[in-house]
Scaffold this motif. Sequence first.
Motif, PDB file in Angstrom:
ATOM      1  N   HIS A 167       0.808  -1.229   0.000  1.00 34.86           N
ATOM      2  CA  HIS A 167       0.000   0.000   0.000  1.00 34.86           C
ATOM      3  C   HIS A 167       0.835   1.270   0.000  1.00 34.86           C
ATOM      4  CE1 HIS A 167      -3.925  -1.951   0.389  1.00 34.86           C
ATOM      5  NE2 HIS A 167      -3.301  -2.860   1.108  1.00 34.86           N
ATOM      6  N   LEU A 171       1.414   0.026  -4.792  1.00 35.55           N
ATOM      7  CA  LEU A 171       0.116   0.443  -5.321  1.00 35.55           C
ATOM      8  C   LEU A 171       0.015   1.923  -5.661  1.00 35.55           C
ATOM      9  CD1 LEU A 171      -2.319  -1.747  -3.203  1.00 35.55           C
ATOM     10  CD2 LEU A 171      -1.534  -2.085  -5.550  1.00 35.55           C
ATOM     11  N   GLU A 175      -1.878   3.384 -12.703  1.00 34.93           N
ATOM     12  CA  GLU A 175      -2.647   2.179 -13.028  1.00 34.93           C
ATOM     13  C   GLU A 175      -2.088   1.430 -14.226  1.00 34.93           C
ATOM     14  OE1 GLU A 175      -6.824   2.497 -13.356  1.00 34.93           O
ATOM     15  OE2 GLU A 175      -7.084   2.726 -11.181  1.00 34.93           O
ATOM     16  N   ILE A 201      -0.928  -2.520 -12.377  1.00 27.00           N
ATOM     17  CA  ILE A 201      -1.283  -2.029 -11.040  1.00 27.00           C
ATOM     18  C   ILE A 201      -2.793  -1.780 -10.952  1.00 27.00           C
ATOM     19  CG2 ILE A 201      -1.143   0.010  -9.562  1.00 27.00           C
ATOM     20  CD1 ILE A 201       1.146  -1.859  -9.087  1.00 27.00           C
ATOM     21  N   GLU A 204      -4.813  -5.123 -10.793  1.00 24.97           N
ATOM     22  CA  GLU A 204      -4.662  -5.803  -9.506  1.00 24.97           C
ATOM     23  C   GLU A 204      -5.328  -5.023  -8.387  1.00 24.97           C
ATOM     24  OE1 GLU A 204      -3.536  -8.956  -9.195  1.00 24.97           O
ATOM     25  OE2 GLU A 204      -3.643  -8.707 -11.367  1.00 24.97           O
ATOM     26  N   ARG A 205      -5.255  -3.700  -8.429  1.00 24.77           N
ATOM     27  CA  ARG A 205      -5.906  -2.891  -7.402  1.00 24.77           C
ATOM     28  C   ARG A 205      -7.414  -3.159  -7.384  1.00 24.77           C
ATOM     29  NH1 ARG A 205      -4.582   2.327  -8.984  1.00 24.77           N
ATOM     30  NH2 ARG A 205      -2.638   2.343  -7.803  1.00 24.77           N
ATOM     31  N   ARG A 206      -7.989  -3.382  -8.548  1.00 26.02           N
ATOM     32  CA  ARG A 206      -9.442  -3.607  -8.613  1.00 26.02           C
ATOM     33  C   ARG A 206      -9.827  -5.059  -8.349  1.00 26.02           C
ATOM     34  NH1 ARG A 206      -8.617  -0.059 -12.891  1.00 26.02           N
ATOM     35  NH2 ARG A 206      -8.556  -1.737 -14.434  1.00 26.02           N
ATOM     36  N   LEU A 211      -6.003  -7.033  -2.029  1.00 27.94           N
ATOM     37  CA  LEU A 211      -5.735  -5.600  -2.121  1.00 27.94           C
ATOM     38  C   LEU A 211      -6.966  -4.763  -1.831  1.00 27.94           C
ATOM     39  CD1 LEU A 211      -3.422  -5.409  -5.271  1.00 27.94           C
ATOM     40  CD2 LEU A 211      -2.811  -5.780  -2.876  1.00 27.94           C
ATOM     41  N   GLN A 212      -8.065  -5.420  -1.505  1.00 32.73           N
ATOM     42  CA  GLN A 212      -9.281  -4.684  -1.188  1.00 32.73           C
ATOM     43  C   GLN A 212      -9.151  -4.041   0.187  1.00 32.73           C
ATOM     44  OE1 GLN A 212     -11.114  -4.387  -3.929  1.00 32.73           O
ATOM     45  NE2 GLN A 212      -9.433  -5.711  -4.637  1.00 32.73           N
TER      46      GLN A 212
END
Length: 485
Positions: A167, A171, A175, A201, A204-206, A211-212
């Motif tokens: 984080h 991240l 994106e 990125i 994967e973030r979504r 990563l949630q």
Amino acid sequence: MRVTQYRIDGLGHLSTLIADEAAGSAAVVDPRRDVDVYLEAARADGLRISHVIETHLHNDYVSGGRELAALTGATHVIGAGAELAHEHRPVLNGETVEVGTLRFQALDTPGHTPEHVSYAVADTSRADEPFLLLTGGSLLVGAVGRTDLLGADRARAYAADMYHSLHDVLLPHEESVMVYPTHGAGSLCSTGISSTSWSTIGYERRHDPLLQPMEIDAFARALLAGQPTVPRYFARMRPLNQAGPPLLGGVVPAVEPLSGDGLEGPLGRGALIVDARSPRDHAREHIPGSLSIPAGSSFGTWLGWVVDPDRPIVLLVERPADLDDLVRQALRIGFQPFVGYIDGGFEGWGRAGRPVEAGTVLTVEALAGRLAAGDPDAPFVIDVRQPSEYEEGHVPGSTHIGAGDLPSMLDRLPRDRQVATICASGYRSSVAASMLRSAGFQDVVTVASGVPTWAAHGFPVEYGPEGGSGDWPVASAAADEAHTH
């Protein structure tokens, strides 16, 4: 510029060659031990491998970093915390490495291992901002690298480190930045890794469940839950990679055929015969005392799981053409070259008048019939898959013991009745059955196919961890519906 990934399916290992083609320079990231694939690629495209770059001390395979640097004169780069005992360039957080116009910036990302470093790569001929992250064992595709490989007592603290690495370091990148990890699908360095070998990125973030939004404690619990058990050889990899693996000179050792006195000598000195034929062939007929580890992408993993690395090994193969791949897999997990292979295969062994044993393969239909009939001589069924696989569905009444754990669990098993081993496809059950025979169990059978075939035939399936009654369910009992189908 060129970016090429190389995959080893059995290990779930991904390595990357990144080149500035105009400058003729390239870097190889987290190379496998048998490095000829990179040498051939560089030679074909007129590239000079100027750097070998590693993200961490690997727990799951022998690094080819030292080997490749020795063969090419490349600079071996790794995070300063790795403290390699051989020549290398240690990098600190924020330091950069130049490969032509490509700039690799080291980013401390501890968690998977304490010395872990990721690299942000920029093509400075176009822009200073990074277009690619080499994330090693930190951010994976659809998953995150596990943090318990160096001990359960450190796993929670390392998970907190991983949370901040994700984080606070990775991240925040744009994106569109690509993510190239070292652990892919099939790796035991995490669970739930996607079969896709790279990502971005933003994606994967979504879509990466770990990563949630969640607090650190929730992240640690989610990350550490359901991780697979790992082979015994993992314990040797980190110290071996830190000390420096023996150099191979870029050559994969040949395996010589053995017959007559050339075979009797090693066997008389305690060499183990590893039978790399198919599970079905081994079950039908095999050499007494041999260990079944069928050829295929998982050969190296199981060799490292169940065989002492110092024991000399004689191979039994169906085709000599299989030998090169088997040797490579053994080298990748730190095994020495094989003593040789049996000339003429199983038929040659038999023609020489040496002993053979017949075995039995049990179909799922035959097993179901014996269990449903309440046969007092029905086999004691051992499910040798991973714990998570067992919990997702197993033969009612079966006992779970992972194949790699069998040698330490023999006192749990009956020696006065037939023992049947079952897995998902027949591979692990063949390994397990051969270990039981070698341990003196007289009546051992393997179940053909495995639990998925059992379920596809409509036979009852029990869910959850071991601990039920073990009774064969009554098909008409509505109460069973919550646990069987």
